[in-house]
Write an enzyme that holds these catalytic residues in place. Structure first.
Site, mmCIF file in Angstrom:
data_model
loop_
_atom_site.group_PDB
_atom_site.id
_atom_site.type_symbol
_atom_site.label_atom_id
_atom_site.label_comp_id
_atom_site.label_asym_id
_atom_site.label_seq_id
_atom_site.Cartn_x
_atom_site.Cartn_y
_atom_site.Cartn_z
ATOM 1 N N MET A 76 -24.608 0.047 -13.014
ATOM 2 C CA MET A 76 -25.955 -0.473 -12.772
ATOM 3 C C MET A 76 -26.430 -0.227 -11.343
ATOM 4 S SD MET A 76 -28.022 -1.857 -14.885
ATOM 5 C CE MET A 76 -27.304 -3.018 -16.049
ATOM 6 N N ALA B 215 -18.577 -8.069 -12.218
ATOM 7 C CA ALA B 215 -18.191 -7.576 -13.547
ATOM 8 C C ALA B 215 -18.350 -6.055 -13.544
ATOM 9 C CB ALA B 215 -19.034 -8.208 -14.643
ATOM 10 N N PHE B 216 -17.762 -5.395 -14.533
ATOM 11 C CA PHE B 216 -17.759 -3.922 -14.504
ATOM 12 C C PHE B 216 -19.150 -3.315 -14.594
ATOM 13 C CE2 PHE B 216 -17.666 -4.144 -19.229
ATOM 14 C CZ PHE B 216 -18.520 -3.099 -19.554
ATOM 15 N N LYS B 217 -20.117 -4.097 -15.077
ATOM 16 C CA LYS B 217 -21.472 -3.577 -15.231
ATOM 17 C C LYS B 217 -22.047 -3.047 -13.912
ATOM 18 C CE LYS B 217 -21.999 -5.037 -19.599
ATOM 19 N NZ LYS B 217 -20.811 -5.824 -19.928
ATOM 20 N N ASP B 218 -21.589 -3.607 -12.781
ATOM 21 C CA ASP B 218 -22.107 -3.151 -11.484
ATOM 22 C C ASP B 218 -21.833 -1.663 -11.233
ATOM 23 O OD1 ASP B 218 -23.136 -5.606 -10.533
ATOM 24 O OD2 ASP B 218 -21.133 -6.249 -9.900
#
Ligand SMILES: *Cc1c(COP(=O)(O)O)cnc(C)c1O
Length: 455
Positions: A113, A107-110
């Protein structure tokens, strides 16, 4: 570069200070005191990592050296599974999809993060020796954070997710991690409850006196900062004067990063916010009405949010950095459960943003439409954006964000297309693994004692 708070515009905090905090002590969110301007022409023909360096350097300058920063960036993206890191897929004339699911948790959070994980390790050496990370997740932030911080020395991670309200893959991505420094907490409530508990603990003097609590939600400025990169990156892959972005939104973090890019000189015409049936943001942009509403469960759980924390940053900006006014608005909102913006603010918001709320039915139909018409399989979050992309002005380039891999949300995908998405090996493996989590009542005190017991 100094940082101020949305509730105290006199603050002048350093980057490393705000990096290791969550909220400012006044309850506000941090923002840079001014926006560095970039010359797009100097970014052409550069790699993703070089673009990243140019964007982040002005925000951290004097606190992380340029060489160290570049090293952090290189190691952050080296294991992403696409050579372009965030590839831009042309699906039709003037219509593009920016794919942001090539990191370790799909997901784009990587994208932000993984960077945060490396930046924390680097800055901790100088700053502090024990961190307690506390975060709330509607599904994807949690697994991205756990992946970025698992096994890291001197860092404990507590992640709150709403019990039974994330997808099975999302839950397993978090709970099958058995590292000793990872604590998964399922709260008997919704995401807004999880986020409220996190905010209350950040303002709790007792717990703050015992450990140094750090935020990894998009209330942490460094997350938003690292998301600015892919907006520039996407633009650089299209040769055009101006572009618009469509951003599936929940906590208003991703789309505020796009606006930050715009403030830094990226020629963006419009930012189109897609919400699911949790349409608070849509009500604000369309009618200037910020109203507290119940959260519904939809096919796009990572957007099942009604209180979008980062919108406070936009309020602060729209009111010309008037932190007194922000305090007053947030007070009124928390007492009455609603606040109405006046016409001048609404037109300011509408000059930047447009919005559409996308129903559950439309989400499923959109997945099916793109599969049939283009043989393109999208996840349900991405589909909220794609339903808007279908109907935009064909003479102007639009980039819609693909926020997660469809295999993370196979129930919706199967409902829409009759079959499941091909599942990457890394996701398939989690199904037979043991899970570890604690289920707690929707109470701040319960979370507080769990943290204190495990320090
Ligand atoms: C987090 C997330 C969103 C919402 O992004 P915000 O920054 O919270 O607005 C949308 N889609 C997916 C897949 C997400 O993980």
């Amino acid at each position: 570069m100094k940082y101020l708070s949305t509730r105290n515009n006199n603050l002048k905090e350093s980057f490393t200070n705000i990096l290791f905090q969550g909220l400012s002590k006044d309850g506000g969110l941090y923002l840079p005191e001014s926006w560095p301007l970039l010359d797009i022409n100097t970014l052409r023909d550069k790699s993703y990592e070089e673009v990243a360096l140019n964007i982040i350097n002005p925000f951290v300058a004097n606190e992380v050296s340029e060489e160290d920063l570049y090293e952090i960036i290189i190691s952050t993206y080296k294991d992403f599974s696409h050579s372009k890191i965030a590839p831009l897929y042309k699906i039709d004339n003037n219509k593009y999809i920016l794919e942001l699911f090539y990191g370790p948790t799909f997901a784009f959070k990587d994208y932000a993060m993984q960077f945060l994980g490396n930046l924390f390790s680097h800055c901790m050496q100088k700053k502090t020796n024990q961190l307690t990370i506390l975060g709330a997740t509607s599904g994807d932030t949690g697994s991205a954070a756990i992946n970025a911080f698992k096994g890291k020395k001197n860092i404990n991670v507590f992640i709150l997710h709403p019990h039974n309200k994330v997808s099975e893959v999302q839950r397993k991505q978090m709970t099958t991690n058995l590292d000793e420094n990872i604590f998964n907490v399922a709260i008997e409530g919704n995401f807004d409850d999880c986020q409220r508990i996190v905010k209350e603990l950040f303002l709790d003097k007792d717990i703050q006196g015992k450990t140094s609590l750090t935020a990894i939600n998009s209330i942490n400025w460094a997350r938003l900062m690292a998301q600015i990169i892919y907006y520039f990156w996407a633009y650089l892959q299209i040769e055009d004067k101006e572009v618009s972005f469509i951003v599936p939104s929940g906590n208003f973090g991703n789309v505020f990063s796009a606006h930050a890019a715009q403030n830094m000189g990226l020629p963006i015409r419009k930012l189109h916010i897609a919400t699911n049936e949790n349409d608070s943001l849509n009500q604000i942009i369309k009618h200037g009405l910020m109203r507290l509403k119940e959260v519904k469960q939809t096919y796009s759980p990572s957007m099942d949010i009604q209180i979008s924390s980062n919108f406070e940053r936009q309020i602060f900006e729209s009111f010309g950095h008037d932190s007194e006014k922000v305090n007053q608005i947030m007070r009124e909102y928390s007492i009455k459960g609603e606040y109405e913006f006046d016409k001048s603010i609404i037109s300011n918001l509408q000059s930047i943003y447009e919005s559409t709320a996308v129903s559950n039915t439309n989400t499923i139909e959109t997945i099916s439409y793109y599969k049939k018409k283009y043989d393109y399989l999208s996840d349900p979050h991405t589909a909220t954006g794609l339903s808007i992309l279908k109907n935009v002005d064909p003479d102007h380039p639009y980039i819609s964000l693909a926020c997660a891999h469809p295999a993370k949300f196979n129930d919706a995908v199967e409902k829409a297309t009759g079959s499941k998405s091909l599942t990457p090996k890394e996701l398939e493996n989690i199904f037979d693994k043991k899970e570890k989590m604690t289920i707690l009542n929707n109470e701040t005190e319960a979370v507080k004692s769990l943290i204190l017991k495990n320090l």
